[in-house]
Design a protein around this motif. Structure first.
Motif, short mmCIF file in Angstrom:
data_model
loop_
_atom_site.label_atom_id
_atom_site.label_comp_id
_atom_site.label_asym_id
_atom_site.label_seq_id
_atom_site.Cartn_x
_atom_site.Cartn_y
_atom_site.Cartn_z
N PHE A 1 40.67 41.60 44.92
CA PHE A 1 39.88 42.54 44.10
C PHE A 1 40.77 43.42 43.25
O PHE A 1 41.85 43.82 43.67
CB PHE A 1 39.04 43.43 45.02
N ARG A 2 40.26 43.76 42.07
CA ARG A 2 40.91 44.78 41.25
C ARG A 2 40.42 46.17 41.63
O ARG A 2 41.02 47.17 41.25
CB ARG A 2 40.58 44.56 39.77
N ALA A 3 39.33 46.22 42.34
CA ALA A 3 38.71 47.51 42.69
C ALA A 3 39.68 48.35 43.53
O ALA A 3 40.51 47.81 44.27
CB ALA A 3 37.43 47.27 43.48
N HIS B 1 32.10 37.35 43.06
CA HIS B 1 33.41 37.53 42.42
C HIS B 1 34.14 36.19 42.35
O HIS B 1 34.11 35.41 43.30
CB HIS B 1 34.22 38.56 43.22
N ARG B 2 34.83 35.96 41.23
CA ARG B 2 35.42 34.63 41.00
C ARG B 2 36.68 34.38 41.81
O ARG B 2 37.18 33.26 41.83
CB ARG B 2 35.71 34.45 39.51
N ARG B 3 37.25 35.43 42.44
CA ARG B 3 38.46 35.25 43.26
C ARG B 3 38.20 35.82 44.65
O ARG B 3 37.11 36.29 44.95
CB ARG B 3 39.62 36.02 42.64
N ASP B 4 39.26 35.83 45.51
CA ASP B 4 39.09 36.50 46.80
C ASP B 4 39.94 37.77 46.88
O ASP B 4 40.07 38.37 47.93
CB ASP B 4 39.35 35.55 47.98
N GLY C 1 31.52 40.57 39.44
CA GLY C 1 32.78 41.25 39.17
C GLY C 1 33.48 41.70 40.43
O GLY C 1 32.87 41.75 41.50
N GLY C 2 34.77 42.01 40.30
CA GLY C 2 35.55 42.42 41.47
C GLY C 2 36.35 43.70 41.24
O GLY C 2 37.28 43.99 41.96
N GLY C 3 35.94 44.47 40.20
CA GLY C 3 36.63 45.73 39.90
C GLY C 3 35.79 46.92 40.34
O GLY C 3 34.74 46.76 40.98
N ASP C 4 36.24 48.11 39.97
CA ASP C 4 35.52 49.34 40.35
C ASP C 4 34.10 49.37 39.77
O ASP C 4 33.18 49.86 40.42
CB ASP C 4 36.28 50.58 39.86
N SER C 5 33.95 48.86 38.55
CA SER C 5 32.61 48.88 37.94
C SER C 5 31.63 48.08 38.78
O SER C 5 30.50 48.53 39.03
CB SER C 5 32.63 48.27 36.54
N ALA C 6 32.04 46.90 39.21
CA ALA C 6 31.15 46.06 40.01
C ALA C 6 30.82 46.73 41.34
O ALA C 6 29.65 46.71 41.78
CB ALA C 6 31.80 44.69 40.24
N ARG D 1 42.34 53.46 31.22
CA ARG D 1 40.89 53.41 31.00
C ARG D 1 40.09 54.39 31.85
O ARG D 1 39.03 54.06 32.37
CB ARG D 1 40.39 51.97 31.22
N GLN D 2 40.60 55.56 32.02
CA GLN D 2 39.91 56.60 32.79
C GLN D 2 39.34 57.65 31.85
O GLN D 2 39.85 57.85 30.75
CB GLN D 2 40.89 57.28 33.76
N ALA D 3 38.32 58.36 32.33
CA ALA D 3 37.75 59.44 31.51
C ALA D 3 38.83 60.47 31.17
O ALA D 3 38.94 60.93 30.03
CB ALA D 3 36.59 60.09 32.26
P1 NAP Z 1 38.34 45.54 35.66
O1 NAP Z 1 39.07 46.42 36.61
O2 NAP Z 1 39.07 44.90 34.54
O3 NAP Z 1 37.62 44.42 36.55
C1 NAP Z 1 36.89 43.40 35.92
C2 NAP Z 1 36.46 42.41 36.99
O4 NAP Z 1 35.61 41.44 36.38
C3 NAP Z 1 37.63 41.68 37.62
O5 NAP Z 1 37.40 41.53 38.99
C4 NAP Z 1 37.61 40.32 36.91
O6 NAP Z 1 38.01 39.25 37.71
C5 NAP Z 1 36.14 40.14 36.63
N1 NAP Z 1 35.91 39.33 35.44
C6 NAP Z 1 36.39 39.53 34.17
N2 NAP Z 1 35.94 38.58 33.33
C7 NAP Z 1 35.19 37.74 34.09
C8 NAP Z 1 34.45 36.58 33.79
N3 NAP Z 1 34.40 36.06 32.56
N4 NAP Z 1 33.78 35.97 34.81
C9 NAP Z 1 33.81 36.49 36.06
N5 NAP Z 1 34.47 37.61 36.40
C10 NAP Z 1 35.16 38.23 35.42
O7 NAP Z 1 37.12 46.32 34.95
P2 NAP Z 1 36.18 47.49 35.51
O8 NAP Z 1 35.74 47.23 36.89
O9 NAP Z 1 35.16 47.69 34.44
O10 NAP Z 1 37.14 48.77 35.54
C11 NAP Z 1 37.80 49.20 34.35
C12 NAP Z 1 38.53 50.53 34.62
O11 NAP Z 1 37.59 51.58 34.85
C13 NAP Z 1 39.42 50.46 35.85
O12 NAP Z 1 40.59 51.21 35.58
C14 NAP Z 1 38.60 51.14 36.91
O13 NAP Z 1 39.39 51.76 37.91
C15 NAP Z 1 37.83 52.18 36.10
N6 NAP Z 1 36.56 52.50 36.78
C16 NAP Z 1 36.58 53.47 37.75
C17 NAP Z 1 35.42 53.79 38.42
C18 NAP Z 1 35.45 54.85 39.47
O14 NAP Z 1 36.53 55.24 39.89
N7 NAP Z 1 34.32 55.32 39.94
C19 NAP Z 1 34.22 53.13 38.14
C20 NAP Z 1 34.24 52.12 37.16
C21 NAP Z 1 35.41 51.82 36.49
P3 NAP Z 1 39.58 39.00 38.03
O15 NAP Z 1 39.95 40.07 39.01
O16 NAP Z 1 39.59 37.63 38.58
O17 NAP Z 1 40.29 39.13 36.73
#
Ligand code: NAP
Length: 311
Positions: A179-181, A174-177, A151-156, A285-287
């Motif tokens: 990040f959503r993080a 991560h599948r791209r270069d 993954g490339g988001g905050d969770s990852a 999607r925040q607490a």
């Molecule tokens: P997200 O932001 O939607 O990121 C999901 C990531 O997974 C993206 O990088 C996406 O790639 C990748 N992905 C999705 N489907 C995939 C697949 N089938 N194969 C490979 N990669 C895939 O989700 P998230 O990280 O769970 O975060 C969700 C929300 O919670 C966000 O608003 C985040 O800020 C928040 N959050 C905050 C914290 C913190 O602040 N501590 C911690 C966790 C989550 P692409 O980018 O290519 O789409």
């Protein structure tokens, strides 16, 4: 009809507990159906640093436990059950909890979203044997091993950083270069010497189904087409979530990804049924936003019941 609840809240994450606090304080004696994942996503996370009121941060499970205690103090009740289906065609609404049926004058849907999987056959077969979506739950089992995080988001980022407590090395795939993080989370991960980044890379298969444990991943670079095996003992998914709204079938409107559609923040198309938190919010999607919409849903229920009482 006997034993009709004034309000039932489906889901016990941040949105559900907050709705319960407000509904309980309005003397509506809410019943919270805890669902498959009691406590929701906060119960699976570590330090929460952005929930206002906790300058040093607070552990997710502690925060959610505090919310529950707060709701219980005002008379909210909790039932460890899962909603399998609902009939929203007339009031009181009919909720099916396994073999048990419950009637309620109003409903707050706070059923959240669950971890998304890649959908590979061997991934599914190895869940619990090295494939996981919860670093805080399962990271400990891989002490001294090499681990992959997808993954490339905050969770990852959060998972990868957390797993460096146990793993000798974490490879973030991560599948791209791009990040959503958030910048801060990405930088923390990039600065961590135990984390290596593999970009433009997808997982094609998970080994080894015959051994009933993860021994490695088959990877492919999306730009060059190169394929290779990466030996790891575990794969943690951090690729987002899917909303838990299937139990309402077509009775409520959803978007193309299954998120419940709401108008005026928390109203569904059925009067008396409100949706809050991650099951209807794909944007923030925040607490704290889940808590805010849980509050809104409870206030709307209060108003709705006042207007419809004994009519
Ligand atoms: P997200 O932001 O939607 O990121 C999901 C990531 O997974 C993206 O990088 C996406 O790639 C990748 N992905 C999705 N489907 C995939 C697949 N089938 N194969 C490979 N990669 C895939 O989700 P998230 O990280 O769970 O975060 C969700 C929300 O919670 C966000 O608003 C985040 O800020 C928040 N959050 C905050 C914290 C913190 O602040 N501590 C911690 C966790 C989550 P692409 O980018 O290519 O789409």
């Amino acid at each position: 009809m006997e034993n009709v609840r004034k309000v039932v809240i489906v889901g016990s994450g941040c949105a559900g507990h907050t709705a319960a606090i407000y509904a309980a304080r309005a003397n509506l004696k809410p019943l919270v159906i805890e669902g498959h994942e009691p406590g929701g996503q906060l119960s699976l996370t570590t330090l929460v640093e952005n929930f206002p009121g906790f300058p040093e941060g607070i552990q997710g499970p502690q925060l959610i436990d505090n919310m529950r205690k707060q709701a219980e103090r005002f008379g909210a009740e909790y039932q460890l059950a899962h909603l399998s289906s609902a009939d929203l065609t007339q009031r009181p609404f009919k909720l099916q909890l396994g073999h048990h049926i419950l009637h309620t004058e109003s409903l707050i849907i706070a059923s959240g979203a669950s971890a998304r999987w890649l959908g590979l056959p061997n991934e599914q077969a190895l869940i619990g044997h090295g494939v996981s979506s919860c670093a805080t739950c399962d990271g400990f089992f891989f002490s001294g091993k090499e681990i992959a995080v997808i993954g490339g988001g905050d969770s990852a980022m959060e998972e990868a950083i957390f797993l460096t407590r146990f793993a000798t090395k974490v490879t973030l795939i991560h599948r791209r270069d791009q990040f959503r993080a958030s910048k801060i989370m990405l930088e923390r991960a990039q600065k961590n010497e135990k984390i290596q980044f593999l970009l433009d890379t997808v997982v094609e298969d998970v080994h080894d189904i015959t051994k009933k444990e993860v021994t490695g991943l088959h990877l492919r670079n999306t730009k060059t087409g190169k394929e290779w095996d990466l030996p790891v003992s575990a794969m943690f998914l951090g690729i987002g979530h899917v909303p838990n709204a299937k139990m309402f079938g077509r009775q409520l409107e959803t978007d193309q990804d299954g998120y419940l559609k709401t108008r005026d923040f928390v109203h569904t198309r059925v009067p008396g049924v409100y949706a809050c938190g991650d099951v209807q919010d794909r944007r923030y999607r925040q607490a704290i936003t889940a808590a805010g919409s849980g509050c809104m849903a409870a206030l709307e229920v209060e108003k709705f019941l006042e207007e419809h009482e004994s009519k």
